[in-house]
Structures are given as structure tokens and as C-alpha cells.
Design a protein around this motif. Structure first.
Motif, PDB file in Angstrom:
ATOM      1  N   GLU A  78      56.003 105.019  40.506  1.00  0.00           N
ATOM      2  CA  GLU A  78      55.715 105.601  39.184  1.00  0.00           C
ATOM      3  C   GLU A  78      56.110 104.665  38.040  1.00  0.00           C
ATOM      4  O   GLU A  78      56.443 105.100  36.941  1.00  0.00           O
ATOM      5  CB  GLU A  78      56.385 106.967  39.022  1.00  0.00           C
ATOM      6  CG  GLU A  78      55.883 107.994  40.036  1.00  0.00           C
ATOM      7  CD  GLU A  78      56.466 109.383  39.826  1.00  0.00           C
ATOM      8  OE1 GLU A  78      57.353 109.536  38.965  1.00  0.00           O
ATOM      9  OE2 GLU A  78      56.022 110.313  40.527  1.00  0.00           O
ATOM     10  N   LEU A  79      56.040 103.368  38.329  1.00  0.00           N
ATOM     11  CA  LEU A  79      56.264 102.360  37.305  1.00  0.00           C
ATOM     12  C   LEU A  79      54.952 101.809  36.759  1.00  0.00           C
ATOM     13  O   LEU A  79      54.944 101.058  35.784  1.00  0.00           O
ATOM     14  CB  LEU A  79      57.102 101.208  37.876  1.00  0.00           C
ATOM     15  CG  LEU A  79      58.512 101.572  38.352  1.00  0.00           C
ATOM     16  CD1 LEU A  79      59.174 100.385  39.036  1.00  0.00           C
ATOM     17  CD2 LEU A  79      59.360 102.051  37.171  1.00  0.00           C
ATOM     18  N   GLU A 153      53.133  83.071  34.273  1.00  0.00           N
ATOM     19  CA  GLU A 153      53.078  83.613  32.912  1.00  0.00           C
ATOM     20  C   GLU A 153      52.182  82.770  32.025  1.00  0.00           C
ATOM     21  O   GLU A 153      51.340  83.294  31.286  1.00  0.00           O
ATOM     22  CB  GLU A 153      54.493  83.691  32.327  1.00  0.00           C
ATOM     23  CG  GLU A 153      54.523  84.273  30.922  1.00  0.00           C
ATOM     24  CD  GLU A 153      55.931  84.379  30.363  1.00  0.00           C
ATOM     25  OE1 GLU A 153      56.089  84.946  29.259  1.00  0.00           O
ATOM     26  OE2 GLU A 153      56.886  83.893  31.023  1.00  0.00           O
ATOM     27  N   GLU A 154      52.342  81.458  32.087  1.00  0.00           N
ATOM     28  CA  GLU A 154      51.516  80.564  31.274  1.00  0.00           C
ATOM     29  C   GLU A 154      50.050  80.652  31.687  1.00  0.00           C
ATOM     30  O   GLU A 154      49.145  80.666  30.840  1.00  0.00           O
ATOM     31  CB  GLU A 154      52.010  79.129  31.417  1.00  0.00           C
ATOM     32  CG  GLU A 154      51.208  78.118  30.609  1.00  0.00           C
ATOM     33  CD  GLU A 154      51.666  76.686  30.828  1.00  0.00           C
ATOM     34  OE1 GLU A 154      51.121  75.785  30.174  1.00  0.00           O
ATOM     35  OE2 GLU A 154      52.568  76.475  31.672  1.00  0.00           O
ATOM     36  N   ARG A 155      49.808  80.713  32.983  1.00  0.00           N
ATOM     37  CA  ARG A 155      48.428  80.749  33.475  1.00  0.00           C
ATOM     38  C   ARG A 155      47.722  82.037  33.036  1.00  0.00           C
ATOM     39  O   ARG A 155      46.564  82.005  32.607  1.00  0.00           O
ATOM     40  CB  ARG A 155      48.417  80.617  34.998  1.00  0.00           C
ATOM     41  CG  ARG A 155      47.036  80.448  35.608  1.00  0.00           C
ATOM     42  CD  ARG A 155      47.134  79.849  36.990  1.00  0.00           C
ATOM     43  NE  ARG A 155      47.544  78.456  36.918  1.00  0.00           N
ATOM     44  CZ  ARG A 155      46.710  77.419  37.049  1.00  0.00           C
ATOM     45  NH1 ARG A 155      45.427  77.638  37.260  1.00  0.00           N
ATOM     46  NH2 ARG A 155      47.150  76.186  36.980  1.00  0.00           N
ATOM     47  N   ARG A 183      50.944  88.829  38.180  1.00  0.00           N
ATOM     48  CA  ARG A 183      51.793  88.797  36.983  1.00  0.00           C
ATOM     49  C   ARG A 183      52.185  90.203  36.557  1.00  0.00           C
ATOM     50  O   ARG A 183      53.325  90.428  36.108  1.00  0.00           O
ATOM     51  CB  ARG A 183      51.073  88.062  35.852  1.00  0.00           C
ATOM     52  CG  ARG A 183      51.872  87.975  34.561  1.00  0.00           C
ATOM     53  CD  ARG A 183      53.206  87.277  34.748  1.00  0.00           C
ATOM     54  NE  ARG A 183      54.012  87.316  33.524  1.00  0.00           N
ATOM     55  CZ  ARG A 183      55.326  87.156  33.484  1.00  0.00           C
ATOM     56  NH1 ARG A 183      56.008  86.936  34.610  1.00  0.00           N
ATOM     57  NH2 ARG A 183      55.966  87.187  32.337  1.00  0.00           N
ATOM     58  N   VAL A 184      51.275  91.164  36.714  1.00  0.00           N
ATOM     59  CA  VAL A 184      51.612  92.564  36.438  1.00  0.00           C
ATOM     60  C   VAL A 184      52.784  93.008  37.314  1.00  0.00           C
ATOM     61  O   VAL A 184      53.732  93.653  36.841  1.00  0.00           O
ATOM     62  CB  VAL A 184      50.387  93.473  36.661  1.00  0.00           C
ATOM     63  CG1 VAL A 184      50.779  94.953  36.657  1.00  0.00           C
ATOM     64  CG2 VAL A 184      49.315  93.199  35.607  1.00  0.00           C
ATOM     65  N   VAL A 185      52.725  92.649  38.600  1.00  0.00           N
ATOM     66  CA  VAL A 185      53.810  93.000  39.514  1.00  0.00           C
ATOM     67  C   VAL A 185      55.134  92.412  39.024  1.00  0.00           C
ATOM     68  O   VAL A 185      56.176  93.084  39.034  1.00  0.00           O
ATOM     69  CB  VAL A 185      53.492  92.519  40.950  1.00  0.00           C
ATOM     70  CG1 VAL A 185      54.710  92.658  41.858  1.00  0.00           C
ATOM     71  CG2 VAL A 185      52.309  93.300  41.521  1.00  0.00           C
ATOM     72  N   GLU A 186      55.094  91.171  38.563  1.00  0.00           N
ATOM     73  CA  GLU A 186      56.317  90.539  38.074  1.00  0.00           C
ATOM     74  C   GLU A 186      56.887  91.264  36.858  1.00  0.00           C
ATOM     75  O   GLU A 186      58.092  91.555  36.788  1.00  0.00           O
ATOM     76  CB  GLU A 186      56.046  89.075  37.714  1.00  0.00           C
ATOM     77  CG  GLU A 186      55.778  88.180  38.909  1.00  0.00           C
ATOM     78  CD  GLU A 186      55.760  86.715  38.545  1.00  0.00           C
ATOM     79  OE1 GLU A 186      56.110  85.891  39.400  1.00  0.00           O
ATOM     80  OE2 GLU A 186      55.390  86.385  37.388  1.00  0.00           O
ATOM     81  N   VAL A 187      56.027  91.566  35.885  1.00  0.00           N
ATOM     82  CA  VAL A 187      56.493  92.178  34.641  1.00  0.00           C
ATOM     83  C   VAL A 187      57.017  93.589  34.898  1.00  0.00           C
ATOM     84  O   VAL A 187      58.077  93.977  34.399  1.00  0.00           O
ATOM     85  CB  VAL A 187      55.353  92.191  33.598  1.00  0.00           C
ATOM     86  CG1 VAL A 187      55.719  93.048  32.394  1.00  0.00           C
ATOM     87  CG2 VAL A 187      55.027  90.770  33.156  1.00  0.00           C
TER      88      VAL A 187
END
Length: 376
Positions: A78-79, A153-155, A183-187
Motif C-alpha cells: 500500500e505504498l 535517477e539521472e537517466r 526508479r519508481v521502486v527506488e523512490v
């Protein structure tokens, strides 16, 4: 399963090797939780080191199902929601524009997280097309610093600065969507993609040889990459060298993993078990069923010009023959599919470029289904 039919798999693959079609081939078939065929033949390094069952392969786009599972773990936590706007997670995408007639315009709707999983985001790859947007992708992404390649992140920020090739939801287009999803998973998780994969997927499933690089201690199991050209079959890179032998410059959720057939079998068995393997649950059954169902409307089918193939949340999904089975492949000619109805997991892997030069999936599938004696 008929042992006599399964016994025809090795000679079928050997003919490809003997004809200089590729150097080595790994095939594996599992049914109802039992491995009924597993064969490594040919070479890890041609004419030097035979291929072994635990050798490590570049699986490239077979990374995409792993990244998709990671995203759905966060949905279950639920994130994250499939209907979240991408711009709410990665603000660089909030103002993305669509290319049209030499200019740009606002999209008809925002990119949603589900668009990334479905490849209906309006993003593209660059090197698969020749549109003006593809040219922009090639120019801008190739211009990222060569020394470090640019981190994820840069990419993704660079991708967000480029126009979309279509309105979100308008068309299925194979793209960098899964890299952006990484990147979504990382953030959302607050972890690097490699750490999230390791802690939430690889360690729980016992996938000890899967990751974004081959450690030095395992280089003697790393299969060499070969290239088919007009001059025949030759090494694409020096064995034991290349980007997968050192820390990655960026973590590509679309194509950055190496793995073994045994490890990827455990991943597929988790999916076949509707999210559970050996008492370890990664996803709820309803989540896996959602991921492995076709989500494309009829007008977007077939994808890639392949008959009766739709797409789910991270996988191609058959909607005709063998409906309900799902699959994907990697650009170095690695293939897998899962057939829940027949409780089958099958894989055929080599290390060869270009993609399609070794049609292993087309050789293996007919034999697997011919071998079925007792049907579910």
C-alpha cells in the motif's frame, strides 16, 4: 511427460550448435514442481570450456518481470497504486509533453503506474524505431557521461525531458517503461533497486546467483557472448570482460540482471505458485493472477506481430492457443514461459546476438507440448 519426446530436445538443439548457430544452449522443463528435463550442451567458452547447468547468463529483458514483481510488492504494501500518476512519484514527469507535427502538446491524460507495467506509457526505446522521438532518445541518452553512464535517477530525468511518442494508453510500444518503473521502486521503497531485489525477492527465493553483476569468484561460470554475422559465429566481447563483470554504472530494471537457469526457475515457480514458493510468499494469489492476465484491448493485439499475444503487468500473455500462459525473453536469446493450466515452466537460453538469430523458443515449445501425456 514422455521421456522419449523429451529426449529429442538435446539433439534438436545440438543441430543448431553444430551448424554454428550458437555456442551453447541451456534447456530446462519443469512440470508439477518436478524438473523433467535439464540439459546444458555446447560451450560456455567455445572450444575451450563446456557449458554447465549452473553457468551464469545475461538475461537482459527477462529482468522486466522481476522489476514488475518488485513494483507489485509495493502495491501490496500500500505504498503504491497502479492508478497513481507517474508525476506524483517522479515529479520530472509531471510536465511531460507529446510530440506532434514537429512540436509538442500536453498529453490527453497523465502517465499512470500501470502504463509502465503495460508499455502503454507513450515512452519508447530509441533503438527500435526511426521516429523523430526515437532519434531524440538515441541522441540524449547516448550523450550521458560515458565514464559512469549516468545513474538511474539521472537517466530517468533525461527520459522525462523528452517528448512522448504517443498519448498514454493510446498504443502498446516496447520501451524504457520498466527502467522508469525501477526508479519508481527506488523512490517509493527508499532503497536502491539492487538492495530491494536482494532483500525482497532474491534472498527469500534463494536466488543466490542473480544480480546486477557477476562477482569475481563466479567469473569461471559466466557464459561468453557470441555474435552471428556474415563472417559466422564469433565472440562479441572477450570472455570474462564486459559491463557485467564490474559494478553497474546504472541499475537497469529493464535489462540489467544476470542469472542461472536454476535461480530463474525458482522465480517462475513462485509465479506458478501464485506468489508462493516453499512456504515463502512474495505476492498474494490475486496479484499474480492480475499480473498474468491480458490487459490490452483487442485493437492493441497482437503485440510485436505475434499471433494471439497480449500483455499483462510485466509479461506477454497468450490469448489464443495455450491461453493463460505467459512469457518473455531477453535480447541475447534467452526465453521462458509459464503455463499455469499444464503446470509447466520451460526455458531455453543461449548467449547470442542479434536477437532472433537462435529461435530456441520455437524449437522447444512444440516438443514440450508433444511430451505431455496426462493433461490437466
Amino acid at each position: 511427460m514422455s521421456s522419449e519426446v523429451l529426449a529429442r530436445i538435446p539433439p534438436t538443439m545440438q543441430r543448431l550448435i553444430d551448424g554454428d548457430g550458437t555456442a551453447g544452449i541451456m534447456t530446462l522443463v519443469s512440470r508439477r514442481g518436478e524438473i523433467v528435463h535439464w540439459n546444458a550442451q555446447g560451450w560456455r567458452i567455445r572450444e575451450e570450456d563446456p557449458l554447465e547447468p549452473d553457468d551464469i547468463f545475461r538475461i537482459y529483458s527477462m529482468t522486466k518481470p522481476v522489476t514488475s514483481v518488485a513494483a507489485m510488492i509495493l502495491v501490496e504494501d500500500e505504498l503504491l497504486s497502479l492508478d497513481d500518476e507517474l508525476g506524483s512519484v517522479l515529479p520530472d514527469f509531471a510536465g511531460v509533453q507529446v510530440y506532434e507535427n514537429g512540436g509538442t502538446r500536453p498529453p490527453s491524460r497523465p502517465i499512470l503506474i500501470r502504463d509502465l507495467l503495460l508499455h502503454t506509457s507513450g515512452l519508447t526505446y530509441g533503438f527500435f524505431g526511426d521516429s523523430p522521438v526515437d532519434s531524440m532518445y538515441n541522441r540524449e541518452l547516448n550523450a550521458l557521461p560515458e565514464g559512469d553512464g549516468g545513474d538511474l535517477e539521472e537517466r530517468t530525468a533525461t527520459i522525462a525531458s523528452l517528448p512522448l511518442i504517443d498519448d498514454p494508453g493510446a498504443r502498446w510500444n516496447y520501451s524504457v517503461s520498466t527502467d522508469v518503473l525501477g526508479r519508481v521502486v527506488e523512490v517509493v521503497s527508499g532503497q536502491s533497486l539492487s538492495d530491494f531485489f536482494r532483500e525482497r525477492i532474491f534472498q527469500p527465493l534463494g536466488m543466490d546467483d542473480t544480480g546486477f553483476r557477476v562477482p569475481a569468484a563466479k567469473l569461471d561460470r559466466f557464459a561468453a557472448m557470441y555474435l552471428r554475422s556474415g563472417d559466422g559465429l564469433g565472440p562479441a566481447v572477450t570472455p570474462g570482460e564486459g559491463p557485467f563483470t564490474r559494478p553497474p554504472t546504472w541499475l537497469t530494471g529493464g535489462g540489467g540482471l544476470v542469472s542461472t537457469a536454476g535461480d530463474y526457475l525458482r522465480f517462475c515457480r513462485m509465479l506458478l505458485g501464485e506468489g508462493e514458493l516453499d512456504g515463502v510468499r512474495l505476492l498474494r494469489p490475486e496479484t499474480v493472477r492480475l499480473m498474468t492476465a491480458n490487459h490490452l484491448p483487442d485493437e492493441m493485439i497482437p503485440i510485436l506481430g505475434l499471433d494471439d499475444q497480449g500483455f499483462g503487468l510485466g509479461f506477454a500473455v497468450s490469448v489464443g492457443a495455450n491461453a493463460g500462459s505467459y512469457w518473455w525473453s531477453g535480447i541475447a536469446n534467452t526465453y521462458f514461459w509459464v503455463d499455469p493450466r499444464e503446470e509447466i515452466v520451460a526455458m531455453a537460453w543461449t548467449q547470442l546476438q542479434p536477437y532472433g538469430a537462435a529461435p530456441l523458443d520455437g524449437l522447444l515449445r512444440p516438443l514440450v507440448y508433444e511430451a505431455i501425456i496426462e493433461r490437466n
